[in-house]
Design a protein around this motif. Structure first.
Motif, PDB file in Angstrom:
ATOM      1  N   ALA A  39      14.334  -4.867 -57.459  1.00 52.49           N
ATOM      2  CA  ALA A  39      15.251  -4.184 -57.670  1.00 52.49           C
ATOM      3  C   ALA A  39      14.547  -3.171 -57.848  1.00 52.49           C
ATOM      4  CB  ALA A  39      15.857  -4.424 -59.377  1.00 52.49           C
ATOM      5  N   ILE A  40      13.546  -2.281 -57.900  1.00 53.26           N
ATOM      6  CA  ILE A  40      12.532  -0.835 -57.731  1.00 53.26           C
ATOM      7  C   ILE A  40      12.319  -0.979 -56.384  1.00 53.26           C
ATOM      8  CG2 ILE A  40      10.556  -0.776 -57.488  1.00 53.26           C
ATOM      9  CD1 ILE A  40       9.836  -2.008 -60.737  1.00 53.26           C
ATOM     10  N   ARG A  41      12.690  -1.939 -55.368  1.00 50.93           N
ATOM     11  CA  ARG A  41      12.799  -0.859 -54.423  1.00 50.93           C
ATOM     12  C   ARG A  41      14.045  -0.804 -53.804  1.00 50.93           C
ATOM     13  NH1 ARG A  41       8.780  -5.991 -53.481  1.00 50.93           N
ATOM     14  NH2 ARG A  41       6.898  -5.269 -53.250  1.00 50.93           N
ATOM     15  N   ALA A  42      15.178  -1.451 -54.490  1.00 52.41           N
ATOM     16  CA  ALA A  42      16.404  -1.218 -53.710  1.00 52.41           C
ATOM     17  C   ALA A  42      17.215   0.154 -54.862  1.00 52.41           C
ATOM     18  CB  ALA A  42      17.661  -2.534 -54.408  1.00 52.41           C
ATOM     19  N   LEU A  43      16.643   0.254 -55.745  1.00 52.89           N
ATOM     20  CA  LEU A  43      16.599   1.401 -56.206  1.00 52.89           C
ATOM     21  C   LEU A  43      16.552   2.589 -55.755  1.00 52.89           C
ATOM     22  CD1 LEU A  43      16.919   1.150 -60.127  1.00 52.89           C
ATOM     23  CD2 LEU A  43      18.988   0.586 -58.282  1.00 52.89           C
ATOM     24  N   THR A  44      15.434   2.529 -55.381  1.00 53.55           N
ATOM     25  CA  THR A  44      14.237   3.605 -54.842  1.00 53.55           C
ATOM     26  C   THR A  44      14.512   3.432 -53.336  1.00 53.55           C
ATOM     27  OG1 THR A  44      12.583   2.484 -54.916  1.00 53.55           O
ATOM     28  CG2 THR A  44      12.630   4.360 -56.666  1.00 53.55           C
ATOM     29  N   GLY A  45      14.971   2.386 -52.525  1.00 55.51           N
ATOM     30  CA  GLY A  45      15.507   2.556 -50.722  1.00 55.51           C
ATOM     31  C   GLY A  45      14.162   2.253 -50.415  1.00 55.51           C
ATOM     32  N   ILE A  46      12.858   2.330 -51.051  1.00 58.22           N
ATOM     33  CA  ILE A  46      11.546   1.835 -50.266  1.00 58.22           C
ATOM     34  C   ILE A  46      11.820   1.053 -48.465  1.00 58.22           C
ATOM     35  CG2 ILE A  46       9.816   3.529 -51.656  1.00 58.22           C
ATOM     36  CD1 ILE A  46       9.450   1.037 -52.395  1.00 58.22           C
TER      37      ILE A  46
END
Lengths: 351, 351
Positions: free
Chosen positions: B314-321
């Protein structure tokens, strides 16, 4: 009409309860109980005034050596009775059938035995009639009895399409300390589906039922969670009405504080029941849900006692002293004190 | 590309695991953890070298008085991060969202919060794409995560018609001693259906799923028993193949001695996992059954850890990395050490 003369072979968890239940029937006489142990268990039977017999000649020697006043051996007992309720352990029981037949005594086995032993499996409300006059039958296990009672009545009402249940079994019986229990875990049964579905079909062959079983870390009886697909959409009231009018199913209510297996058992004790037994299927009324043609419910099966009234009815069916199943059920339930409502809902305020 | 700067607010059962999981990702940096307690829990965080912040000014006073070396307050922490994983208790979390938004920090909540708080509920394999670039999401609860993983993949394979499950929940977490547990009983949840079915629909709206939940007398995680109606008859091998090729579902085998919840956890400890965690759905392979178009299985949900890899994604999805969900899952699982087989079946004898 003279009373039916009954023997109980195996004075354990089930046998001792059958003996007590026979004693309170006005058409039966408990001639004696047989077992092989020498400890407190048969001594309590003696205190109750039950004639105690030895289940085998070897046991007779040991019991006599231990000072147990014996009324004789199983062979002696069988000469004096019309029917024997066999509540001996698995494997022992199967070998007994030939002995009972040779003595000309009808016999009732418990659910630990296979259907093939007797060729007939019994739940009073489902198939009392087909047991009439037979020389032997098997009262199915506690879980199977509950399944036949609940699904049988839905089927009789034309409401049952299929049922899928999860059985959360108790780890071991409360009085045991033999390391057969489990602690702080849950153990799924190795085989899916579990045997209770096919076992219920030995009583009602056309039941569409599948069960899964798991063992949990408690000793306070079994819990069943069911998904039932109905033949048509039904209202919650219609379903409750069907269960309400079925003998040996009684409602539990969370809003009365009966929120778990142990609270039910505390209520049974407070109701003054022998050993705190619940003979009925305890079905949570306010927990039951219906959505369209789907029905969901939980109920509690008190494994130590639920088959006892069935065994009493089986005695009447085999011996033919009562040919009507519903009359036998009513008679048994009246004598033992089964309830249709554990805590009647007051319609008028108490003055 | 610079690393995503992450804060964890709430260093409890879930938060401490998220912090550890962030640390092992090569595209993330744990800037600090925030909490309100002064006891061993934050002291262990300090020993690990995690900067500790106070979640509130009042907590800061108490923590300073107790000698906890603070790196600042939550407000200070939020100034230094891109995203916060909120693992604070229910009710506390909801009030935090506005604070995070005001600080311009993206936020991830846990399954104790309602879907409406964030308007998006997250399970990586099901809906990573719809979380891309959002400012907030909610990782669903442990049970719901397991439901979405298992039923989601059956649905994706065109096999799922409907699913009915019984959830046998643990009494309380193993480390608790706060009287919220239960002992020697089973407690059916008051409401049927239970909330997990609708909760799974917040991730996959068209899932036809109903759940019942009961609480049992153990602390060693949850067990689910499922009845799934398939869209067509399927073979057992076909179903196993679908599950086998799904990330974050791993097989348990009774014939390997993994016969209960506690044996699984002993194996996790032996595998050297941090805290003995199982992040995967542990699905019993040799216990799974198929009859025509019906599928039966049991699986284990380790409630303390299963949502942690989801939170990392979820951290990657929200931040788009990372814009590809499967790549994020693979990266997370590689870094944390998730397995596709706990104990590989040997195809050649060991020399």
């Amino acid at each position: 009409m003279s009373k039916v003369r009954v023997a109980v072979n195996g004075y354990g968890v089930i046998g001792k309860r059958i003996a007590d239940a026979v004693v309170v029937q006005d058409d039966m006489e408990l001639v004696g109980v047989a077992d092989v142990v020498t400890d407190w268990r048969v001594k309590v039977a003696l205190q109750k005034g039950y004639p105690v017999f030895a289940s085998s000649p070897e046991a007779a020697q040991q019991m006599q050596a231990a000072g147990i006043p014996l009324a004789g051996t199983l062979d002696d007992l069988l000469k004096q009775v019309d029917v024997v309720a066999d509540a001996t352990p698995k494997k022992v029981a199967a070998a007994n059938l030939e002995k009972y037949r040779a003595a000309g005594v009808k016999s009732i086995f418990q659910g630990g035995e296979k259907h093939n032993l007797t060729g007939h499996s019994f739940v009073a409300q489902a198939n009392y009639a087909t047991a009439l006059g037979r020389d032997t039958t098997r009262v199915v296990s506690c879980n199977t009895t509950s399944i036949v009672r609940t699904l049988g009545v839905l089927k009789d009402a034309g409401l049952l399409k299929r049922a899928r249940g999860v059985l959360v079994r108790r780890a071991t019986d409360p009085w045991e300390s033999d390391h057969e229990g489990i602690m702080n875990t849950v153990v799924p049964e190795q085989h899916i589906p579990s045997h209770q579905g096919p076992d219920a079909q030995t009583v009602i062959p056309e039941l569409d039922v599948v069960t899964m079983a798991i063992k949990a870390s408690h000793t306070t009886s079994h819990l069943h969670s069911w998904y039932v697909q109905l033949t048509r959409p039904a209202s919650r009231d219609e379903i409750l009405d069907v269960f309400y009018h079925t003998p040996r199913i009684a409602f539990l209510r969370m809003d009365e504080g009966i929120v778990a297996l142990n609270s039910t058992l505390e209520m049974m004790a407070d109701l003054g029941r022998p050993r705190g037994d619940m003979w009925e299927v305890g079905l949570w009324e306010d927990n039951l849900g219906v959505e369209g043609d789907e029905l969901f419910y939980n109920y509690q099966v008190y494994n130590q006692a639920i088959v006892v009234p069935e065994t009493i009815d089986a005695i009447r069916a085999l011996t033919g002293i009562e040919t009507d199943g519903l009359r036998s059920i009513a008679k048994t339930d009246q004598a033992m004190g089964l309830l249709r409502e554990f805590v009647p809902v007051a319609t008028e305020p108490v003055p």
